[in-house]
Design an enzyme around this catalytic site. Structure first.
Site, PDB file in Angstrom:
ATOM      1  N   GLY A 149      40.308  34.863  37.306  1.00 26.07           N
ATOM      2  CA  GLY A 149      39.998  33.493  37.746  1.00 26.07           C
ATOM      3  C   GLY A 149      39.152  33.528  39.002  1.00 26.07           C
ATOM      4  O   GLY A 149      38.580  34.564  39.336  1.00 26.07           O
ATOM      5  N   ASN A 150      39.042  32.405  39.668  1.00 25.06           N
ATOM      6  CA  ASN A 150      38.340  32.381  40.955  1.00 25.06           C
ATOM      7  C   ASN A 150      38.958  31.309  41.850  1.00 25.06           C
ATOM      8  O   ASN A 150      39.908  30.632  41.443  1.00 25.06           O
ATOM      9  CB  ASN A 150      36.834  32.167  40.752  1.00 25.06           C
ATOM     10  CG  ASN A 150      36.533  30.855  40.084  1.00 25.06           C
ATOM     11  OD1 ASN A 150      36.800  29.797  40.644  1.00 25.06           O
ATOM     12  ND2 ASN A 150      35.996  30.908  38.866  1.00 25.06           N
ATOM     13  N   ARG A 151      38.420  31.171  43.053  1.00 23.68           N
ATOM     14  CA  ARG A 151      39.088  30.344  44.071  1.00 23.68           C
ATOM     15  C   ARG A 151      38.680  28.867  44.057  1.00 23.68           C
ATOM     16  O   ARG A 151      38.986  28.137  44.988  1.00 23.68           O
ATOM     17  CB  ARG A 151      38.785  30.917  45.460  1.00 23.68           C
ATOM     18  CG  ARG A 151      39.281  32.330  45.648  1.00 23.68           C
ATOM     19  CD  ARG A 151      38.879  32.869  47.008  1.00 23.68           C
ATOM     20  NE  ARG A 151      38.821  34.321  46.999  1.00 23.68           N
ATOM     21  CZ  ARG A 151      39.869  35.109  47.136  1.00 23.68           C
ATOM     22  NH1 ARG A 151      41.063  34.591  47.276  1.00 23.68           N
ATOM     23  NH2 ARG A 151      39.718  36.419  47.108  1.00 23.68           N
ATOM     24  N   SER A 152      38.004  28.416  43.017  1.00 22.95           N
ATOM     25  CA  SER A 152      37.591  27.006  42.986  1.00 22.95           C
ATOM     26  C   SER A 152      38.816  26.098  42.868  1.00 22.95           C
ATOM     27  O   SER A 152      39.680  26.310  42.020  1.00 22.95           O
ATOM     28  CB  SER A 152      36.656  26.769  41.795  1.00 22.95           C
ATOM     29  OG  SER A 152      36.480  25.390  41.594  1.00 22.95           O
ATOM     30  N   ALA A 187      33.096  26.459  38.674  1.00 19.16           N
ATOM     31  CA  ALA A 187      32.838  27.880  38.905  1.00 19.16           C
ATOM     32  C   ALA A 187      33.274  28.606  37.628  1.00 19.16           C
ATOM     33  O   ALA A 187      34.461  28.886  37.431  1.00 19.16           O
ATOM     34  CB  ALA A 187      33.623  28.359  40.113  1.00 19.16           C
TER      35      ALA A 187
END
Ligand code: PMT
Length: 404
Positions: free
Chosen positions: A206-209, A273
């Site tokens: 995943g990512n930090r969005s 993102a």
């Protein structure tokens, strides 16, 4: 001539309350249907009958007064704009905290159209850090402030805190109504948040969005009267009421949802993102810890934005974001805009703490495919969202002019 617009005029307990009647008169002259909603303290500063004569409607104040029982939802739904003038320090604080103990504060929570505040108070009160912090909270949420003028105050002193002139307030109302008239019915598609790619049933890439940037754009577009569709990855923030929402998890799901929705929209903004890579073969069962290292084989996800640009029809406007960690080079960004086929790119340097991913603020530079750029600056995501829509409007030659 009637404008067909309904304006709620909130009046709060300030010596300037009597000047609100001049504002009501100017708004009625502009053809608007004006409904005054006064706090109980405001009613100490002007006789109800005067407000009724100016607007042709009873002045409302109590949440439960007859007829009609609980009326805030109906009033909020029907109105095109809420203007609170004068807004006292006490009211600003209560609104910022989301308190709702009378008709006006309750309306503030229920309303989805634009809200304008025109504060009026003594200078030391207006400049007090508590009042400024509450105003910042509210403007960060998209409320517009018409700052007070400098002049004679109730105390007899000269200073900053005098209610803005009725003409200045009328002009601001005209501008906001013009904008919402223009965007009314424009179909806006926004993607937000991260995507998640499954590694095994319990782990993901995943990512930090957080989704905040995209959700701020949804709110800004809704407050202009646009019809908004949101395609959102998994986030922990509430969905803005009024948008059609499609929840997705993976880049593949986001691609399918956007490809399906894009033909029915005029503007698409890709604030999501999207994960660039996914597991080549996600595991069916949880991988147990076995003391050995673990190598994941990833394959590239499709570039959703580039795909949308290939199917773009005349008149549609496509906007991308660019998350950069090595500074912003305008030439590189213009190349990226051309490669992705967007009409406009919004670049953010996400390497700095406190802006970009996960935070309440961002620092954005607008870049056009021909290399022109404009630094929009560092601000709350909600305020930037308003700037972004204003900049899109300026550059969108095929902006749909819909029948009013
Ligand atoms: O959600 P927040 O916490 O509020 O944070 C906001 C944000 C930093 C996520 C947002 O402002 C932002 O920059 N979003 C785009 C992040 C990104 O994916 O940038 P990129 O440079 O990798 O991609 C460029 C553009 O292509 C983006 O519009 C992206 O949505 C799109 N893209 C990327 C990869 C992919 N496979 N498909 C795409 O469509």
């Amino acid at each position: 001539m009637k404008s067909g617009k309904k304006i709620l005029l909130g009046i709060t307990g300030s010596i300037a309350a009597y000047r609100a009647l001049d504002i009501a008169r100017l708004l009625v002259q502009d053809g608007h249907d004006v409904q005054i909603v006064a706090t109980s303290r405001a009613l100490k500063f002007f006789p109800r009958i005067n407000g009724e004569v100016f607007t042709g409607h009873p002045v409302l104040s109590d949440l439960f007064e007859s007829p009609g029982g609980v009326r805030h939802i109906g009033l909020a739904d029907e109105s095109d704009l809420l203007l609170v003038a004068p807004a006292s320090a006490d009211f600003i604080g209560r609104m910022a905290m989301g308190l709702a103990d009378d008709l006006l504060t309750t309306l503030c929570l229920a309303i989805r159209s634009s809200v304008i505040l025109a504060p009026a108070m003594e200078e030391m009160m207006y400049l007090h850090p508590a009042v400024q912090a509450h105003l910042k909270t509210l403007t960060d949420r998209g409320v517009r402030e018409i700052p007070p003028d400098r002049g004679a105050l109730a105390s007899g002193k000269e200073g900053l805190g005098r209610l803005a002139s009725p003409e200045r307030i009328r002009d601001e109302v005209r501008e906001l109504l013009r904008i919402s008239q223009e965007w009314s019915g424009v179909r806006v598609l926004i993607s937000a948040g991260p995507t998640r790619e499954s590694i095994d049933p319990v782990r993901y890439i995943g990512n930090r969005s957080s989704g905040r940037m995209g959700y701020a754009l949804v709110e800004a577009a809704l407050s202009r009267g646009a019809k908004v569709t949101l395609v959102s990855g998994p986030v922990d923030i509430p969905t803005p009421p009024g948008a059609d929402v499609f929840q997705v998890e993976t880049a593949g799901e986001m691609e399918s949802a956007l490809e399906k929705q894009f033909p029915g929209h005029d503007l698409c903004i890709m604030a999501a993102a999207v994960a660039d890579y996914r597991m080549e073969k996600p595991l069916n069962g949880k991988r147990k810890k076995d003391g050995k290292s673990w190598t994941l084989t990833l394959s590239e996800n499709p570039d959703i934005l580039a795909g949308l640009s290939r199917s773009k029809k005349e008149g549609q406007f496509l906007v991308g974001f660019a998350a950069e960690t090595r500074g912003l080079d305008t030439n590189d960004l213009a190349r990226k805009a051309r490669r992705k086929g967007v009409d406009l790119l919004l670049a953010n340097d996400v390497s700095e703490p406190g802006i970009g991913f996960g935070s309440e603020s961002n620092d954005l530079t607008l870049v056009l495919p021909d290399g022109q750029s404009l630094h929009l600056g560092r601000d709350s995501k909600r305020r930037l969202a308003d700037r972004i829509l204003a900049e899109i409007r300026k550059r969108w030659t095929g902006f749909p002019s819909l029948p009013t």
